[in-house]
Design an enzyme around this catalytic site. Structure first.
Site, short mmCIF file in Angstrom:
data_model
loop_
_atom_site.label_atom_id
_atom_site.label_comp_id
_atom_site.label_asym_id
_atom_site.label_seq_id
_atom_site.Cartn_x
_atom_site.Cartn_y
_atom_site.Cartn_z
N SER A 101 0.86 -0.96 0.05
CA SER A 101 0.11 -0.15 -0.09
C SER A 101 0.97 1.24 0.08
O SER A 101 1.67 1.43 -1.00
CB SER A 101 -1.04 0.02 1.09
OG SER A 101 -2.00 0.95 1.14
N ASP A 151 -10.46 -4.35 -4.76
CA ASP A 151 -9.80 -3.42 -3.86
C ASP A 151 -10.45 -2.15 -4.14
O ASP A 151 -10.15 -1.50 -5.00
CB ASP A 151 -8.50 -3.22 -4.10
CG ASP A 151 -7.57 -2.70 -2.81
OD1 ASP A 151 -8.03 -1.89 -2.16
OD2 ASP A 151 -6.23 -2.99 -2.72
N HIS A 182 -8.36 -5.19 -0.35
CA HIS A 182 -7.36 -4.62 0.21
C HIS A 182 -6.51 -5.24 0.98
O HIS A 182 -5.26 -4.95 1.31
CB HIS A 182 -7.47 -3.08 0.55
CG HIS A 182 -6.24 -2.31 0.70
ND1 HIS A 182 -5.64 -1.92 -0.47
CD2 HIS A 182 -5.48 -1.65 1.65
CE1 HIS A 182 -4.50 -1.02 -0.22
NE2 HIS A 182 -4.51 -0.95 0.93
#
Length: 198
Positions: A101, A151, A182
């Protein structure tokens, strides 16, 4: 600019394995994973030095998916200097980077400008909401992108756009998708193991 970092000394001549946490994580998030993936590696895991309501990040953002580009540029330069120093300290001929991320985003930003610093990149759920400039130095770099098909933070079309960009630069890109969002799923870990074995 200095970073709080967890470090594990590996054996002489072993690769340097860098890990970069997601928003709200810290230097412990992927450190143990890197140690288990390549037991003899030098492992360095810096903590992001930006606090977003108490959550550690590597650069500022104005909203979800809207980055502070000036801050990102400054933090990218600082992270590149940190990586260069760690590479010299470990005397590593091979450098592996793994980021999730926000951590994947800073790792990618460094690679866009300094493609010589990291040989193999593992980008887990990256979000690059701008068009990077052409970077011929990425040719031959091995890059794994893992992502969730649903996601909500890193939409699949944007992930594919990043993969297409990297491939166009001549990077050797592998993508690994799972049907979720995610979260990090087991198939991603398996894909990382296969990638590193290759």
């Amino acid at each position: 600019m200095s970073y709080i970092a967890r470090k594990t000394e590996g054996t002489a001549g072993a690769p340097l394995f860098l890990t970069f946490h997601g928003t709200g994580g810290n230097e412990t998030q992927f450190h143990g994973l890197a140690e288990s993936l390549i037991p003899q590696a030098h492992v360095t895991s810096p903590r992001g030095d930006i606090s977003e309501f108490g959550a550690a990040r590597y650069f500022k953002r104005k909203a979800e998916g809207l980055y502070d580009i000036d801050d990102l540029a400054m933090r990218t330069t600082a992270m590149a200097a940190f990586i260069r120093a760690e590479k010299a300290r470990a005397a590593a001929s091979r450098v592996i980077g793994l980021g999730y991320s926000n951590g994947a985003n800073i790792l990618a930003a460094v690679a866009f400008l300094h493609p010589d610093l990291v040989d193999d990149l593992i980008l887990m759920h990256p979000l690059i909401p701008w068009q990077p400039a052409p970077q011929p130095g990425l040719r031959g770099r091995r890059i794994l992108i893992t992502a969730g098909e649903r996601d909500p933070i890193c939409p699949a079309p944007m992930t594919q756009t990043l993969a297409d960009y990297l491939s166009a630069q001549g990077a050797l890109v592998t993508t690994a998708w799972h049907p979720g969002g995610h979260e990090i799923a087991q198939p991603e870990i398996s894909a990382i193991q296969t990638f590193l074995a290759g």
